[in-house]
Design a protein around this motif. Structure first.
Motif, PDB file in Angstrom:
ATOM      1  N   GLY A 135     -12.898   2.536 -15.915  1.00  0.00           N
ATOM      2  CA  GLY A 135     -13.561   2.817 -17.129  1.00  0.00           C
ATOM      3  C   GLY A 135     -15.104   3.269 -17.256  1.00  0.00           C
ATOM      4  O   GLY A 135     -15.473   4.610 -17.603  1.00  0.00           O
ATOM      5  N   LEU A 136     -15.706   1.995 -16.261  1.00  0.00           N
ATOM      6  CA  LEU A 136     -17.318   1.955 -17.085  1.00  0.00           C
ATOM      7  C   LEU A 136     -17.367   3.073 -16.127  1.00  0.00           C
ATOM      8  O   LEU A 136     -19.153   3.508 -16.395  1.00  0.00           O
ATOM      9  N   THR A 137     -17.649   3.021 -15.019  1.00  0.00           N
ATOM     10  CA  THR A 137     -17.853   4.248 -14.049  1.00  0.00           C
ATOM     11  C   THR A 137     -17.639   5.586 -14.577  1.00  0.00           C
ATOM     12  O   THR A 137     -18.487   6.054 -14.528  1.00  0.00           O
ATOM     13  N   ALA A 138     -16.724   5.591 -15.019  1.00  0.00           N
ATOM     14  CA  ALA A 138     -15.732   7.100 -15.195  1.00  0.00           C
ATOM     15  C   ALA A 138     -16.543   7.519 -16.285  1.00  0.00           C
ATOM     16  O   ALA A 138     -16.542   8.772 -17.251  1.00  0.00           O
ATOM     17  N   SER A 139     -17.288   6.779 -17.110  1.00  0.00           N
ATOM     18  CA  SER A 139     -17.446   6.916 -19.149  1.00  0.00           C
ATOM     19  C   SER A 139     -17.869   7.964 -19.030  1.00  0.00           C
ATOM     20  O   SER A 139     -17.748   9.301 -20.277  1.00  0.00           O
ATOM     21  N   MET A 140     -19.655   8.590 -18.083  1.00  0.00           N
ATOM     22  CA  MET A 140     -19.574   9.574 -18.677  1.00  0.00           C
ATOM     23  C   MET A 140     -18.837  10.736 -18.186  1.00  0.00           C
ATOM     24  O   MET A 140     -19.160  12.210 -18.248  1.00  0.00           O
ATOM     25  N   ALA A 141     -17.778  11.115 -17.153  1.00  0.00           N
ATOM     26  CA  ALA A 141     -17.672  11.722 -17.090  1.00  0.00           C
ATOM     27  C   ALA A 141     -16.257  12.132 -18.045  1.00  0.00           C
ATOM     28  O   ALA A 141     -15.887  13.450 -18.673  1.00  0.00           O
TER      29      ALA A 141
ATOM     30  N   VAL B 279     -21.046  -2.604 -30.841  1.00  0.00           N
ATOM     31  CA  VAL B 279     -20.700  -1.753 -29.968  1.00  0.00           C
ATOM     32  C   VAL B 279     -20.365  -2.478 -28.643  1.00  0.00           C
ATOM     33  O   VAL B 279     -20.565  -3.606 -28.497  1.00  0.00           O
ATOM     34  N   GLY B 280     -18.627  -2.399 -27.876  1.00  0.00           N
ATOM     35  CA  GLY B 280     -19.132  -2.908 -26.500  1.00  0.00           C
ATOM     36  C   GLY B 280     -18.574  -4.208 -26.594  1.00  0.00           C
ATOM     37  O   GLY B 280     -18.609  -4.795 -26.085  1.00  0.00           O
ATOM     38  N   ASP B 281     -17.950  -4.950 -27.932  1.00  0.00           N
ATOM     39  CA  ASP B 281     -17.469  -5.943 -27.840  1.00  0.00           C
ATOM     40  C   ASP B 281     -16.172  -6.387 -27.694  1.00  0.00           C
ATOM     41  O   ASP B 281     -15.397  -7.288 -28.474  1.00  0.00           O
ATOM     42  N   GLY B 282     -14.825  -4.841 -26.822  1.00  0.00           N
ATOM     43  CA  GLY B 282     -14.053  -5.693 -27.006  1.00  0.00           C
ATOM     44  C   GLY B 282     -13.021  -5.933 -25.288  1.00  0.00           C
ATOM     45  O   GLY B 282     -14.819  -6.488 -24.293  1.00  0.00           O
ATOM     46  N   THR B 283     -12.524  -4.786 -24.704  1.00  0.00           N
ATOM     47  CA  THR B 283     -12.949  -4.912 -23.501  1.00  0.00           C
ATOM     48  C   THR B 283     -14.134  -4.200 -22.558  1.00  0.00           C
ATOM     49  O   THR B 283     -14.789  -5.100 -21.426  1.00  0.00           O
ATOM     50  N   SER B 284     -14.257  -3.880 -23.503  1.00  0.00           N
ATOM     51  CA  SER B 284     -16.100  -3.233 -22.521  1.00  0.00           C
ATOM     52  C   SER B 284     -17.206  -4.249 -22.158  1.00  0.00           C
ATOM     53  O   SER B 284     -17.680  -4.444 -21.212  1.00  0.00           O
ATOM     54  N   LYS B 285     -17.047  -5.859 -22.872  1.00  0.00           N
ATOM     55  CA  LYS B 285     -18.069  -6.560 -22.365  1.00  0.00           C
ATOM     56  C   LYS B 285     -17.157  -7.545 -21.182  1.00  0.00           C
ATOM     57  O   LYS B 285     -17.889  -8.654 -20.661  1.00  0.00           O
TER      58      LYS B 285
ATOM     59  N   VAL C 174     -15.322   9.271 -33.747  1.00  0.00           N
ATOM     60  CA  VAL C 174     -14.908   9.216 -32.502  1.00  0.00           C
ATOM     61  C   VAL C 174     -14.297   7.317 -33.140  1.00  0.00           C
ATOM     62  O   VAL C 174     -15.017   7.077 -33.858  1.00  0.00           O
ATOM     63  N   VAL C 175     -13.191   7.299 -33.016  1.00  0.00           N
ATOM     64  CA  VAL C 175     -13.076   5.665 -33.355  1.00  0.00           C
ATOM     65  C   VAL C 175     -12.950   4.694 -31.823  1.00  0.00           C
ATOM     66  O   VAL C 175     -12.193   5.016 -30.641  1.00  0.00           O
ATOM     67  N   GLY C 176     -13.825   3.947 -32.317  1.00  0.00           N
ATOM     68  CA  GLY C 176     -13.985   2.468 -30.477  1.00  0.00           C
ATOM     69  C   GLY C 176     -15.331   2.968 -30.246  1.00  0.00           C
ATOM     70  O   GLY C 176     -15.540   4.723 -29.927  1.00  0.00           O
ATOM     71  N   ALA C 177     -16.139   2.175 -30.430  1.00  0.00           N
ATOM     72  CA  ALA C 177     -17.293   2.208 -29.946  1.00  0.00           C
ATOM     73  C   ALA C 177     -16.958   0.895 -28.383  1.00  0.00           C
ATOM     74  O   ALA C 177     -18.528  -0.081 -28.512  1.00  0.00           O
ATOM     75  N   GLY C 178     -15.945   1.550 -27.498  1.00  0.00           N
ATOM     76  CA  GLY C 178     -16.607   0.342 -26.678  1.00  0.00           C
ATOM     77  C   GLY C 178     -17.398   1.913 -25.527  1.00  0.00           C
ATOM     78  O   GLY C 178     -17.854   2.402 -25.954  1.00  0.00           O
ATOM     79  N   VAL C 179     -17.827   0.937 -24.012  1.00  0.00           N
ATOM     80  CA  VAL C 179     -18.583   2.328 -22.894  1.00  0.00           C
ATOM     81  C   VAL C 179     -17.955   3.748 -23.500  1.00  0.00           C
ATOM     82  O   VAL C 179     -18.636   4.438 -23.421  1.00  0.00           O
ATOM     83  N   VAL C 180     -16.732   3.118 -23.496  1.00  0.00           N
ATOM     84  CA  VAL C 180     -15.892   5.771 -23.324  1.00  0.00           C
ATOM     85  C   VAL C 180     -16.036   5.798 -24.535  1.00  0.00           C
ATOM     86  O   VAL C 180     -17.152   7.278 -24.837  1.00  0.00           O
ATOM     87  N   GLY C 181     -16.457   5.731 -26.077  1.00  0.00           N
ATOM     88  CA  GLY C 181     -16.241   5.638 -27.031  1.00  0.00           C
ATOM     89  C   GLY C 181     -17.984   6.506 -27.240  1.00  0.00           C
ATOM     90  O   GLY C 181     -18.052   6.932 -27.839  1.00  0.00           O
ATOM     91  N   ALA C 182     -18.673   5.417 -27.003  1.00  0.00           N
ATOM     92  CA  ALA C 182     -20.057   5.478 -27.414  1.00  0.00           C
ATOM     93  C   ALA C 182     -20.180   6.117 -26.313  1.00  0.00           C
ATOM     94  O   ALA C 182     -21.199   7.607 -26.963  1.00  0.00           O
TER      95      ALA C 182
ATOM     96  N   SER D 190      -9.316   9.398  -9.916  1.00  0.00           N
ATOM     97  CA  SER D 190     -10.202   9.987  -8.910  1.00  0.00           C
ATOM     98  C   SER D 190     -10.684  10.914  -9.295  1.00  0.00           C
ATOM     99  O   SER D 190     -12.245   9.934  -9.058  1.00  0.00           O
ATOM    100  N   ARG D 191     -10.971  11.846  -9.807  1.00  0.00           N
ATOM    101  CA  ARG D 191     -12.109  12.702  -9.848  1.00  0.00           C
ATOM    102  C   ARG D 191     -12.956  12.073 -11.429  1.00  0.00           C
ATOM    103  O   ARG D 191     -14.276  12.518 -11.028  1.00  0.00           O
ATOM    104  N   LEU D 192     -12.848  11.519 -12.539  1.00  0.00           N
ATOM    105  CA  LEU D 192     -13.085  11.053 -13.327  1.00  0.00           C
ATOM    106  C   LEU D 192     -14.631  10.100 -12.812  1.00  0.00           C
ATOM    107  O   LEU D 192     -15.500  10.166 -12.980  1.00  0.00           O
ATOM    108  N   VAL D 193     -13.999   9.260 -11.576  1.00  0.00           N
ATOM    109  CA  VAL D 193     -14.442   7.779 -11.015  1.00  0.00           C
ATOM    110  C   VAL D 193     -15.947   8.851 -10.186  1.00  0.00           C
ATOM    111  O   VAL D 193     -16.652   8.044 -10.466  1.00  0.00           O
TER     112      VAL D 193
END
Lengths: 423, 476
Positions: free
Chosen positions: B358-364, B55-61, B24-32, B80-83
């Motif tokens: 994406g923060l809200t939707a991350s797990m979905a 981790v979380g050092d780009g957009t996610s922070k 997985v490339v990218g350890a933001g909230v989505v990659g993590a 809509s669905r994933l959020v």
């Protein structure tokens, strides 16, 4: 509530919050006059306040340095019988005269007959000054710089820009020199530096530091570490100074959190607790002294207030003090604030401190209440922004306690031999 | 547990080691979140590769830290669905993992007739997104609910399900759980080229080669660049959209009760005023389309604009001290929806265009991506996920007891009663814990995101040198 049950409850006579020069002087004046249990709470690991990391001289006579002065005031407070507890933070209030604390020995709830707030002041950091740009490392205040250099021996950088040429800027220069950092420039938005001629000459000649006046920090540059500052000059020109360290100096504000959390009314000018000449805040039994009232005055002034406040607290405890209440003291532009800022006729005041937002040449200060002139004072020198401007206190006996606000104005702005020529 | 920060990824002599099943490339909230989801299959060998040192050092922070209901998404969209799904998943996960969430609710305040007229449409849209709890309230109720609002509020859409959340702890919880479940986290590892080799992906990185059978692109702002590296073409372009934000001191917290969202109209979108779980108040963001993916600086115009908008919404706010100004870059694309594409023949998934939702939707998103991988590559055998051992993150939120308030904790260890950062009330115990945690901070900024140390109104005037000394001495 579960947390409340695990708080140790204690009672003392007076709690002083903050073991800097003002708080320690207050504690000494109380404990030394037999006011039961006087407890000073200091959240830092070592008592003494800001002078602990001001290694320059000028604290009292014979060239006393900050750390030497801090050690003396701590010793004097302890010698008077006051308890000084370090590493203990007053986190909030459980009642009008009851503080909650956190320390390594646990949580406490300390009830007192009087509380003295001596929480001091701090410099506003880059963010509060809304300086645009990136958020790189290497950007700090004088307070952090002095601690890094003098208390921790940390490496700071190699080339610094110092922002703000108030007297504290000179302290920053001296800490940077101690750390072996080259100072690329000392910059100030003011049209003139505020150092005083001798200090400015020392900066230029002694340290070879260019003093750039009329220059605003337009942007901080750099990714991980700061790489430079972009300066906007008065003519609109932008220049870039390369550096790996930026020190924001001065622009002090009272550390008023505990006062506000306790519902203690603030003065709109100082942003510290509003007090009368007896250092009484609007909350009964709560006093405030030192630089939380006026950011900032020298340590000796703060200590003098602490000693005076001790008398007032004793008066409150034995019921001999004058009645509280009285009109607010307001200032008109270009004056920014005055402290103390409530007038009680029966309370003598040694002197007031004021600040102006612009340079005034030999101003005349006029004190009025409801159109009636109470006092007029010629200041035989130039008053500069960020520098102390003093006003005598002998007029307070003429104040009508039931009257409207007392106003302090600068008379004859715009000309006249007794007027003030701005800039 | 493997977290690497430097040195070659494959030490000499170990080149023959088994390739990763998934990188997985990218350890933001989505990659993590994706790494965490995939780690529920213990037989998989997974790498989480991150260009930055944390981790979380780009957009996610640097987002607005809201756990959305998805009431205003485009109905029928993937977003809509994933959020909607993600909100439920993350709310439950946060409760179990100690991620601070406060269900404060949101008000979309209308300040003019056009905005007031837009409220019924938004209410109806919320319904179409499956959110039924919203309602329109009048000016009086709006004022009663938010007594410090500036003059001129005409009414509001009340969205009680919106919450505030800690974005830093969320990313860190996912990554911590992933690493504890066996994921290799490689920090300071920038992917330079990707080439096919023997059916696998061969990633040439700043720290050497890495082989993986399946590749997930969660590179955020650089997702389009990675897409082109893998596919030779891309189906979207990321245009960084800068959002500048101002954080006000905790003494401003009592001025606002809800998340105050702007009402979007044809004339554009305003700014929000929202409490944070740390007890601050947030004002922002701006929305500026840029072409520089490193332009995370604030500007004088941006900050002035925010203050003038903030003064209208909550006049008393702008008199309070500012504790931070920052800018985040949102990974906007030319498309309205998330761009999640599976290239089965290449064993490759792109997770692109994930905006602030994406923060809200991350797990979905993670569950959706795992589904795509399972379908594309049955050989990976993603049929029976197991529940990972739960994580318990240190609490950074004001709505829950913090260590300095806990006599029980201080009794076991006085370090939790020793406050180092006074503005944020961060104790030496918390700083020490962060420094020896599964994914320790590489910098003072990373330490701040894990503890709040140096994050307050003084920005280090009091504690900066002391915190630095702890960081450099790794805790003692």
């Amino acid at each position: 509530m579960r947390a409340a049950m695990t708080r140790r409850q204690r009672s003392v006579d007076v709690v002083v919050v903050g073991a800097g020069p003002a708080g320690l002087a207050a504690a000494r004046g109380l404990a030394g006059h037999g006011v039961g249990v006087v407890e000073v709470l200091e959240r830092e690991a070592v008592a003494g306040g800001v002078p602990r990391h001001c290694h320059h001289r000028g604290f009292g006579r014979w060239g006393v340095t900050g750390p030497q002065y801090a050690a003396r005031v701590v010793e004097a407070a302890l010698g008077s019988g006051a308890r000084v507890r370090t590493g203990v933070t007053a986190t909030g209030w459980a009642g009008p005269l009851t503080l909650e604390t956190t320390g390594p020995h646990g949580l406490e709830r300390i009830a007192a007959r009087a509380v003295v707030l001596a929480t001091g002041a701090r410099e506003r950091p880059r963010s509060a000054r809304l300086v645009p740009g990136t958020r790189p490392a290497g950007v700090l205040t004088t307070g952090e710089l002095q601690q890094a250099v003098h208390l921790y021996g940390q490496r700071v950088g190699t080339r610094a820009v110092v922002v703000g040429a108030e007297p504290v800027g000179y302290a920053a220069l001296s800490a940077l020199r101690r750390a072996g950092v080259t100072v690329a420039a000392l910059t100030t938005e003011e049209p003139r530096h505020q150092l005083g001629l001798a200090w400015a000459a020392a900066a230029r000649l002694g340290h070879g530091v260019p003093v750039l006046t009329g220059a605003t920090v337009a942007e901080l540059l750099g990714g991980g570490r700061v790489s430079g500052v972009r300066l906007r000059h008065r003519d609109g020109r932008l220049t870039t100074v390369d550096c790996d360290t930026v020190v924001f100096t001065g622009d002090f504000v009272p550390d008023h959190e505990l006062a506000r959390r306790g519902g203690v009314a603030l003065d709109p000018g100082t942003r510290g607790p509003a007090v009368d000449g007896a250092f009484r805040t609007g909350a009964e039994g709560v006093f405030a002294v030192g630089n939380v009232l006026h950011a900032v005055e020298p340590a000796l002034w703060a200590a003098r207030e602490g000693a005076l406040a001790a008398d007032a607290v004793r008066g409150f405890l034995d019921g001999s003090g004058p009645a509280a209440g009285g009109p607010a003291i307001e200032v008109a532009a270009p004056l920014r604030w005055v402290a103390p800022n409530r007038a009680v006729p029966q309370v003598p005041v040694e002197g007031f401190v004021l600040r102006t937002s612009e340079a005034l040449t030999r101003p005349v200060l006029v004190v009025t209440q409801d159109g009636r002139r109470l006092h007029r004072q010629y200041v035989p020198r130039r008053a500069l922004p960020h520098r102390t401007l003093r006003l005598a206190g002998r007029w307070t006996g003429k104040v009508d306690a039931a009257g409207g606000p007392v106003r302090i104005t600068v008379s004859g702005l715009g000309g006249g031999i007794f007027g003030a020529a701005a800039k | 547990m493997t977290v690497t920060t430097k040195g070659p990824l494959s030490p000499r002599g170990q080149m023959s080691s088994r390739p990763y099943d998934v990188a997985v490339v990218g350890a933001g909230v989505v990659g993590a979140a994706i790494a965490r989801e995939l780690a529920r299959h213990p037989h998989l060998r997974i790498a989480l590769v991150e260009a930055s040192g944390d981790v979380g050092d780009g957009t996610s922070k640097a987002n607005t830290a809201i756990l959305h209901t998805g009431f205003d998404a485009v109905p029928g969209s993937l977003e809509s669905r994933l959020v909607g799904e993600g909100q439920r998943l993350l709310a439950a996960y946060a409760a179990e993992s100690g991620i601070p969430v406060e269900p404060v609710g949101a008000l979309l305040v209308a300040w003019d007739d056009a905005q007031l007229d837009a409220l019924p449409g938004l209410l109806e849209k919320a319904g179409r997104n499956g959110y039924g709890a919203a309602r329109i309230i009048d000016a009086d109720e709006t004022r009663a609910r938010e007594p410090h609002l500036g003059p001129g509020a005409l009414g509001a859409l009340d969205v009680p399900g919106e919450s505030i959340i800690c974005p830093w702890t969320t990313t860190l919880a996912y990554a911590t759980q992933a690493v504890r479940s066996g994921v290799d986290l490689h920090l300071n590892t920038r992917v330079e080229t990707v080439s096919p080799e023997g059916g696998d992906h061969l990633l040439a990185t700043s720290r050497g080669a890495l082989r993986a059978r399946f590749l997930v692109n969660a590179a955020g702002l650089n997702a389009d660049v990675l897409d082109r590296l893998v596919l030779g073409r891309g189906d979207f372009t990321v245009t960084p959209r800068r959002g500048q934000l101002i954080v006000f001191d905790e003494l401003a917290r009592d001025l606002v009760r809800h998340i105050l969202l702007p009402v979007p109209t044809a004339l554009g979108k305003g700014v929000l005023v929202a409490p944070t779980v740390y007890g601050n108040v947030l004002l922002g963001p701006t929305a500026e389309d840029l072409d520089d993916k490193a332009a995370t600086g604030t500007t004088a115009d941006g900050l002035d604009g925010l203050l003038s908008k903030g003064r209208r919404i909550l006049p008393a706010l702008v008199d309070e001290e500012v504790t931070a100004v920052y800018a985040g870059l949102r990974a906007a694309t030319e498309h309205d929806d998330y761009r999640i594409r599976c290239h089965e023949e290449r064993r490759y998934v792109t997770v692109g265009g994930i905006r602030s939702t994406g923060l809200t939707a991350s797990m979905a998103i993670a569950a959706y991506v795992a589904g795509l991988i399972a379908e594309a590559d049955p050989g990976l055998d993603l049929k029976e996920p197991v529940e990972p051992a739960p994580v318990h993150m240190p609490n950074l939120g004001e709505a829950f007891p913090r260590p300095y308030q806990r006599a029980d904790l201080i009794a076991t260890d006085p370090a939790y009663g020793t406050i180092v950062c006074h503005c944020e009330r961060v104790t030496r115990g918390e700083i020490r814990d962060a420094l020896i945690s599964t994914i320790p901070p590489a910098s003072l900024e990373g330490l701040r995101r894990r503890t709040r140390a140096r994050g307050g109104r003084c920005q280090g005037f009091y504690c900066g040198a002391a915190v630095r000394a702890l960081h450099e001495g790794r805790g003692e």
